[in-house]
Design an enzyme around this catalytic site. Structure first.
Site, short mmCIF file in Angstrom:
data_model
loop_
_atom_site.label_atom_id
_atom_site.label_comp_id
_atom_site.label_asym_id
_atom_site.label_seq_id
_atom_site.Cartn_x
_atom_site.Cartn_y
_atom_site.Cartn_z
N ASP A 181 0.85 -1.19 0.00
CA ASP A 181 0.00 0.00 0.00
C ASP A 181 0.88 1.25 0.00
O ASP A 181 1.60 1.51 0.97
CB ASP A 181 -0.89 -0.03 1.25
CG ASP A 181 -2.08 0.89 1.15
OD1 ASP A 181 -2.09 1.75 0.25
OD2 ASP A 181 -3.00 0.76 1.98
N ASP A 182 0.85 2.00 -1.09
CA ASP A 182 1.63 3.23 -1.24
C ASP A 182 3.13 2.97 -1.33
O ASP A 182 3.94 3.88 -1.10
CB ASP A 182 1.37 4.22 -0.09
CG ASP A 182 0.00 4.86 -0.16
OD1 ASP A 182 -0.76 4.56 -1.09
OD2 ASP A 182 -0.31 5.68 0.74
N CYS B 283 -5.63 4.11 -4.14
CA CYS B 283 -5.79 2.73 -3.66
C CYS B 283 -7.13 2.06 -4.00
O CYS B 283 -7.13 1.00 -4.63
CB CYS B 283 -5.53 2.66 -2.16
SG CYS B 283 -6.17 4.05 -1.22
N ARG C 223 -7.86 -1.22 -6.38
CA ARG C 223 -8.41 -2.48 -5.83
C ARG C 223 -9.68 -2.90 -6.55
O ARG C 223 -9.93 -4.09 -6.76
CB ARG C 223 -8.62 -2.32 -4.33
CG ARG C 223 -7.30 -2.22 -3.58
CD ARG C 223 -7.42 -1.59 -2.19
NE ARG C 223 -6.13 -1.08 -1.78
CZ ARG C 223 -5.18 -1.80 -1.17
NH1 ARG C 223 -5.44 -3.06 -0.84
NH2 ARG C 223 -4.03 -1.28 -0.86
N LYS D 120 -6.47 -5.11 3.73
CA LYS D 120 -7.31 -3.96 3.38
C LYS D 120 -8.29 -4.30 2.26
O LYS D 120 -7.91 -4.84 1.23
CB LYS D 120 -6.39 -2.81 2.93
CG LYS D 120 -7.08 -1.55 2.46
CD LYS D 120 -6.02 -0.48 2.28
CE LYS D 120 -6.52 0.71 1.49
NZ LYS D 120 -5.47 1.75 1.38
N HIS E 169 -11.45 -1.88 1.44
CA HIS E 169 -11.63 -0.53 0.90
C HIS E 169 -12.57 -0.50 -0.30
O HIS E 169 -12.48 0.40 -1.16
CB HIS E 169 -10.28 0.08 0.54
CG HIS E 169 -10.27 1.58 0.58
ND1 HIS E 169 -9.22 2.35 0.10
CD2 HIS E 169 -11.19 2.47 1.05
CE1 HIS E 169 -9.49 3.62 0.26
NE2 HIS E 169 -10.68 3.73 0.84
N HIS F 65 1.59 2.40 3.99
CA HIS F 65 0.65 3.53 3.98
C HIS F 65 0.75 4.31 5.29
O HIS F 65 0.96 3.74 6.35
CB HIS F 65 -0.78 2.97 3.82
CG HIS F 65 -1.83 4.00 3.54
ND1 HIS F 65 -2.25 4.92 4.47
CD2 HIS F 65 -2.59 4.22 2.43
CE1 HIS F 65 -3.22 5.67 3.95
NE2 HIS F 65 -3.43 5.27 2.71
N ASP G 71 -0.17 -0.83 -4.84
CA ASP G 71 -1.49 -0.40 -5.33
C ASP G 71 -1.45 0.93 -6.06
O ASP G 71 -2.40 1.29 -6.75
CB ASP G 71 -2.51 -0.35 -4.19
CG ASP G 71 -2.18 0.68 -3.13
OD1 ASP G 71 -1.03 1.15 -3.06
OD2 ASP G 71 -3.09 1.01 -2.33
N ASN G 72 -0.38 1.68 -5.91
CA ASN G 72 -0.20 2.95 -6.62
C ASN G 72 1.20 3.45 -6.30
O ASN G 72 1.98 2.77 -5.62
CB ASN G 72 -1.26 4.00 -6.23
CG ASN G 72 -1.53 4.10 -4.75
OD1 ASN G 72 -2.63 3.79 -4.28
ND2 ASN G 72 -0.54 4.52 -3.97
N LYS H 230 1.28 9.59 -5.99
CA LYS H 230 -0.12 9.16 -5.86
C LYS H 230 -1.12 10.32 -6.02
O LYS H 230 -0.89 11.41 -5.54
CB LYS H 230 -0.28 8.53 -4.47
CG LYS H 230 -1.68 8.13 -4.05
CD LYS H 230 -1.63 7.56 -2.65
CE LYS H 230 -3.04 7.27 -2.09
NZ LYS H 230 -2.97 6.72 -0.72
#
Length: 556
Positions: free
Chosen positions: A47-48, A85, A89, A147, A149, A240, A351-352, A399
């Site tokens: 994540d991130d 994110c 997803r 996660k 989301h 993240h 994710d990004n 991001k």
């Protein structure tokens, strides 16, 4: 009885229940599976995590387990996500553009005029396929830990989207430790198999990455005697924000980042060139000019106290990444110990791109903002824009923008029974491709138009299988088009060219910018004024994309 006859009889007895189960799925608009020897699938998402953070992508952070996967598998150097994110997803799970899947904007950032519009529901809508549902309907065990989301209600929970077992954080973030400053309302919801798990029920030593790994291993262990292959989705929240890490990890990097942003970034870019991630002649993006953005100081513009805080934040971030790598190693070792590793298709992605914005929470007076507290359960910090430029190296921005640094993410893949690395794949790949790729390896036909009696958005990605097996030169055809929009930032690509418009005026011109990605993937030279005809051509590509995917104008 002759030996040949005995073998045939045994084959019939073994395969008949399997084939019958596959044929039964035809009534559900699913495809017949033609072989019992299908791979397990382990999909790992950070994540991130920025493009240059892993050792295999040029970083100085200690990531031996992911580097080992790279050395057995393949690096995809031009893998793309959505700019943030939950849109990414939704594309992973559904195989369709996030505007079709229900996340035209992040639920938390959807303006009033877009709420409840088709494609802007704020959750994975019912028109979307679920990769887990399709796999489960075709004989796979399905698990997720981490996660989600993609929805806060029981109907939009992972448990309702095809996962046999799930432990999920429903929101986009939470603190990484169980404990928080007294009086702080963290606003996080955890569920297991669709039922809420109060934060008070988490173990005292809870750290997100450790616990998500524990849960996934528990699910695998409980069903290890099953003869079904598995799809396991490890959806980590590290690294993240808020950046927090067990002290034994963050302390390993003490002093490592005292040299500042520019030196660490330049070292990473040089290492990327040595590793063949980017070409030797690659011109990296320029750091943002502080004359236009005075609140983004460079290292030599900081006070000694500010430098100490900034260096410590990156030490903690590095500790988060190393802890993530350690936990991925735990899963790999489990699979090896149980004889499942060789027949497992493994993906690792982010994710990004890196997070460069400061979005709130860091100024909360309940947190301890001292140097000594950075990274503890009493702290709340971001890496900030300058470390994000390091993390995103060699690309432009981060991001939630239209820069390459927003959507270009690290990606590794190891095929079943692969023993040695293949040369890096430098062609374009997308998170939209994951669903068709997994179904291709699982020998399941891609559903189209309808699934189990409901109309669906058809997946739009391309399977990587033929390219990864060196049977096809590239994933996409020559001169393909690709576009995206999120929160007002937008871009379109075709061939060597890209147009981009930044929603935040201090990050760009406020107009369409034009870049030749073949010569300038660092997005240093805006050619819009000298090639207006190319801008007009790509604007047509972007407009067609918006019409096909129901993109509405985003205005805050």
């Amino acid at each position: 009885m002759k030996r040949k006859t005995i073998v045939q009889l045994i084959s019939i007895l073994v395969l008949t229940p399997y084939l019958t189960a596959c044929n039964d799925n035809k009534d559900n608009d699913t495809a017949e599976v033609i072989s019992p020897k299908r791979p397990n699938v382990l999909f790992i998402m950070a994540d991130d995590l920025g493009y240059s953070d892993l050792g295999a992508f040029g970083g100085e952070i200690h990531t031996p387990n992911l580097d080992a996967l790279a050395n057995e598998g393949r690096i995809l150097s031009d893998y793309h996500t959505a700019p943030t994110c939950s849109p990414t997803r939704s594309q992973l799970i559904s195989g369709t553009d996030h505007h079709q899947a229900g996340i035209g904007a992040m639920a938390e950032l959807t303006p009033e005029h877009l709420r409840d519009q088709a494609g802007y529901e704020g959750y994975l809508n019912n028109r979307s396929l679920s990769i887990a549902e399709v796999l489960r309907d075709n004989g796979y065990r399905t698990y997720i830990s981490g996660k989600w989301h993609l929805g806060l209600t029981p109907e939009t929970n992972a448990h309702a989207k095809g996962f046999d077992h799930s432990f999920t954080l429903l929101q986009g973030l939470d603190l990484h430790f169980k404990h928080a400053p007294s009086g702080y309302n963290r606003g996080a919801t955890y569920t297991e198999d669709g039922k809420e798990v109060p934060i008070s029920a988490l173990p005292e030593n809870f750290f997100s990455t450790d616990f998500y790994t524990d849960k996934l291993l528990q699910y695998l262990e409980n069903d290890k005697k099953s003869d079904k292959p598995f799809f396991a989705y490890a959806a980590y929240t590290a690294p993240h924000w808020p950046i927090q890490a067990p002290q034994q990890y963050s302390d390993k990097y003490k002093g490592k980042y005292d040299v500042g942003y520019e030196i660490i970034r330049n070292n990473r870019i040089a290492r990327q060139k040595q590793l063949g991630i980017i070409p030797e002649n690659f011109q990296a993006a320029e750091p943002l000019d502080t004359t236009n953005i005075p609140n983004y100081p460079k290292w030599n513009e900081l006070t000694a106290e500010q430098k100490a805080i900034e260096a410590r934040k990156m030490e903690v971030y590095a500790g988060m990444v190393e802890n993530l790598d350690y936990n991925i190693g735990r899963i790999v070792q489990y699979l090896k110990a149980n004889g499942q590793y060789d027949n497992t298709l493994i993906f690792f992605v982010s994710d990004n791109g890196a997070e460069g914005f400061v979005r709130g929470g860091a100024d909360n007076k309940l947190f301890d903002h001292s140097l000594a507290a950075v990274g503890t359960d009493q702290s709340y910090h971001y890496i900030g824009p300058r470390w994000a430029e390091v993390s995103a190296a060699p690309f432009h921005l981060w991001k939630d923008t239209a820069g390459e640094g927003a959507t270009t993410a690290p990606a590794l893949i190891k095929l079943p029974n692969q023993k040695q690395a293949q040369s890096h794949y430098h062609g374009f790949a997308s998170v939209l491709d994951i669903l068709p790729t997994v179904l291709d390896f699982a020998q399941i036909n891609l559903p189209k138009d309808q699934y189990k009696g409901r109309k669906i958005n058809n997946p739009t990605g391309y399977s990587w299988k033929a390219t990864l097996e060196n049977k096809q030169a590239s994933i996409r055809p020559d001169n393909f088009s690709f576009a995206d929009e999120l929160h007002g930032s937008k871009y379109a690509k075709q061939g060597d060219w890209k147009i981009a418009l930044q929603a935040k005026s201090n990050l760009g011109t406020g107009q369409w910018e034009l870049y030749n990605l073949k010569n300038d993937r660092g997005e240093r030279n805006n050619l819009a004024s000298t090639h207006p005809e190319q801008v007009a051509k790509l604007v047509e590509v972007y407009n067609k994309y918006t019409q096909q995917n129901g993109v509405l104008e985003y205005q805050k």
